[in-house]
Each structure stands twice: as C-alpha cells, then as structure tokens.
Design a protein around this motif. Structure first.
Motif, short mmCIF file in Angstrom:
data_model
loop_
_atom_site.label_atom_id
_atom_site.label_comp_id
_atom_site.label_asym_id
_atom_site.label_seq_id
_atom_site.Cartn_x
_atom_site.Cartn_y
_atom_site.Cartn_z
N CYS A 164 0.83 -1.21 0.00
CA CYS A 164 0.00 0.00 0.00
C CYS A 164 0.86 1.26 0.00
N LEU A 165 0.47 2.21 -0.82
CA LEU A 165 1.06 3.55 -0.80
C LEU A 165 0.05 4.50 -0.19
N PHE A 166 0.42 5.17 0.88
CA PHE A 166 -0.48 6.07 1.61
C PHE A 166 -0.14 7.51 1.27
N ILE A 167 -1.17 8.31 1.04
CA ILE A 167 -1.01 9.70 0.63
C ILE A 167 -1.80 10.59 1.58
N ASP A 168 -1.11 11.53 2.24
CA ASP A 168 -1.75 12.40 3.24
C ASP A 168 -1.00 13.73 3.25
N ASP A 169 -1.69 14.79 3.64
CA ASP A 169 -1.05 16.11 3.69
C ASP A 169 -0.42 16.41 5.05
N ARG A 170 -0.58 15.53 6.03
CA ARG A 170 -0.04 15.76 7.37
C ARG A 170 1.16 14.85 7.62
N PRO A 171 2.31 15.44 7.93
CA PRO A 171 3.51 14.62 8.16
C PRO A 171 3.33 13.56 9.24
N SER A 172 2.58 13.87 10.30
CA SER A 172 2.41 12.89 11.38
C SER A 172 1.67 11.65 10.90
N ASN A 173 0.71 11.83 10.01
CA ASN A 173 -0.04 10.70 9.48
C ASN A 173 0.81 9.87 8.51
N VAL A 174 1.65 10.57 7.75
CA VAL A 174 2.55 9.88 6.82
C VAL A 174 3.56 9.04 7.60
N GLU A 175 4.12 9.62 8.66
CA GLU A 175 5.09 8.88 9.46
C GLU A 175 4.46 7.67 10.13
N ALA A 176 3.23 7.83 10.62
CA ALA A 176 2.53 6.70 11.25
C ALA A 176 2.32 5.57 10.25
N ALA A 177 1.99 5.93 9.01
CA ALA A 177 1.81 4.91 7.97
C ALA A 177 3.11 4.17 7.70
N LYS A 178 4.21 4.92 7.62
CA LYS A 178 5.51 4.28 7.39
C LYS A 178 5.86 3.36 8.55
N ASN A 179 5.57 3.80 9.76
CA ASN A 179 5.93 3.01 10.94
C ASN A 179 5.20 1.68 11.00
N ILE A 180 4.03 1.61 10.34
CA ILE A 180 3.26 0.37 10.37
C ILE A 180 3.51 -0.48 9.12
N GLY A 181 4.45 -0.02 8.28
CA GLY A 181 4.88 -0.86 7.16
C GLY A 181 4.41 -0.43 5.79
N MET A 182 3.65 0.67 5.71
CA MET A 182 3.20 1.15 4.40
C MET A 182 4.29 1.99 3.75
N GLN A 183 4.24 2.08 2.46
CA GLN A 183 4.96 3.13 1.76
C GLN A 183 4.08 4.38 1.83
N ALA A 184 4.67 5.56 1.89
CA ALA A 184 3.86 6.76 2.09
C ALA A 184 4.56 7.99 1.54
N VAL A 185 3.75 8.92 1.05
CA VAL A 185 4.28 10.18 0.56
C VAL A 185 3.44 11.32 1.12
N LEU A 186 4.09 12.43 1.36
CA LEU A 186 3.41 13.65 1.80
C LEU A 186 2.82 14.34 0.58
#
Length: 207
Positions: A164-186
């Motif tokens: 999964c690639l997660f897309i969010d405008d809030r850095p805290s949400n992006v970091e949380a997604a990465k911490n749980i194993g997702m790929q993520a971009v701001l």
C-alpha cells in the motif's frame, strides 16, 4: 507493475477536497477578526479532533464553543447551521482516482472526519464511487495517526501494508503509515503526486 505497490490509500481533507473553513466563514459574512479567531479557537483545536474520533457531536461543539466564546455566539450558530460550504471537491479528484484504478491499482480512502459532517458531505463526493473501500474515523472511534486505524484498513479490506502507498497532507499521518509498514508520501499537490507515482512505476493518465 514494476514495484510492490498494489493499492493507493488516500486521505480526503486537503488532498481530494479543500477544507475551506476560512472561506466558508467569509461566505457567511463573518468579519476577518471572527474568521481568524474561530479558525484558531474552534476549527484547529483538540475538540475538533474529538469530533473526528466520534466522541463529540455538532451539538456538543455548539454548546462548548458558545460557552467559551459568548461574544461569537451568533457566528458559531451560523457556522454550524450551514456546513455544506466547509469543503469543496478538487476537480482532479475523480479523474485521479479513476486513472489510478485504470493503471491496475486498488484505491482506498482513510479519512479523519466527523460523523455528522461525513453524512452530509460524502454522498456528494464525485470521487467516492471510484474507491474500492473507505474508512471514516468517527464511525470507528479511531483517528490517524493512531496505528490501529491503519490496521483496521488492512484487516477490513484484506490489504498487505507493504503493498500500500499512503497519501496524506499531514507529516504525522505519513510517518505513522511508514511506521506500520506502508509506503507513504506527503501530498503537496496533484502534479507532484503524479511525478512520485511515475517514479514508482505507476503511470497514471487523468481521466
């Protein structure tokens, strides 16, 4: 596809729709002083996050904020009496999700959103039928960046975090997604997102 990404997961506010609370207040005829004050002291507060969590209602908000700021009682009542203009869907939202689905990826939505506002706004979102599934925080009594809401997304829809690639405008949400194993971009805008997707081997044509 040339990578491990099989699903794209979108935030809603300021990604697929504009959270235009300041312009909404201006549309209602508020003074700039009232716009500034209520933006800082009503919208951008921990209380609003409690609404996202589904533990506070609009009725609670009216009672809470009119008690705190009686000088703005009229504005607060008018704000909550007409919330249709709080958000506006971005023109690119539906074509973007449709293009991603055409590329072969699944599309999901994971949003912090108050319950009553979601009931009012979400049926009007043109992009929503393109999603394969969605989670609204207030309905689950969980909100980002709590890792449990990401885990709920995986379990409910049978998703693998690393796909999964997660897309969010809030850095805290992006970091949380990465911490749980997702790929993520701001998210910083649709053009930048299309470039980032392209770099990951996901070629998207807006449709």
């Amino acid at each position: 596809m040339e990578n491990s990404i099989r699903n794209i997961v979108f935030d809603v506010g300021d990604v697929l729709v504009c959270f235009r609370y300041r312009d909404h207040m201006r549309d209602l005829g508020f003074s700039e002083e009232a716009v500034d004050f209520l933006s800082e002291n009503m919208v951008l507060t921990a209380f609003w996050h409690e609404m996202d969590m589904g533990i506070r209602s609009e009725k609670d908000a009216i009672e809470h904020f009119t008690a705190l700021y009686p000088q703005y009682t009229d504005e607060i009542l008018r704000f909550w009496a007409d919330t249709d203009g709080l958000v506006a869907e971005y023109p690119y939202a539906k074509p973007l999700l449709k293009g991603i689905k055409t590329s072969g990826c699944g599309v999901y939505v994971l949003s912090n959103y108050p319950e009553e506002l979601s009931a009012r706004h979400w049926p009007k979102f043109q992009f929503l039928p393109e999603a394969d599934g969605y989670i609204i925080s207030a309905l689950e009594k969980l909100a980002k960046p709590d890792p449990r809401i990401y885990q709920l997304l995986f379990s409910r829809f049978g998703l693998t975090p690393g796909e999964c690639l997660f897309i969010d405008d809030r850095p805290s949400n992006v970091e949380a997604a990465k911490n749980i194993g997702m790929q993520a971009v701001l998210f910083t805008g649709p053009e930048a997102l299309l470039r980032e997707l392209g770099a990951l081997g996901i070629k998207v044509q807006l449709q």
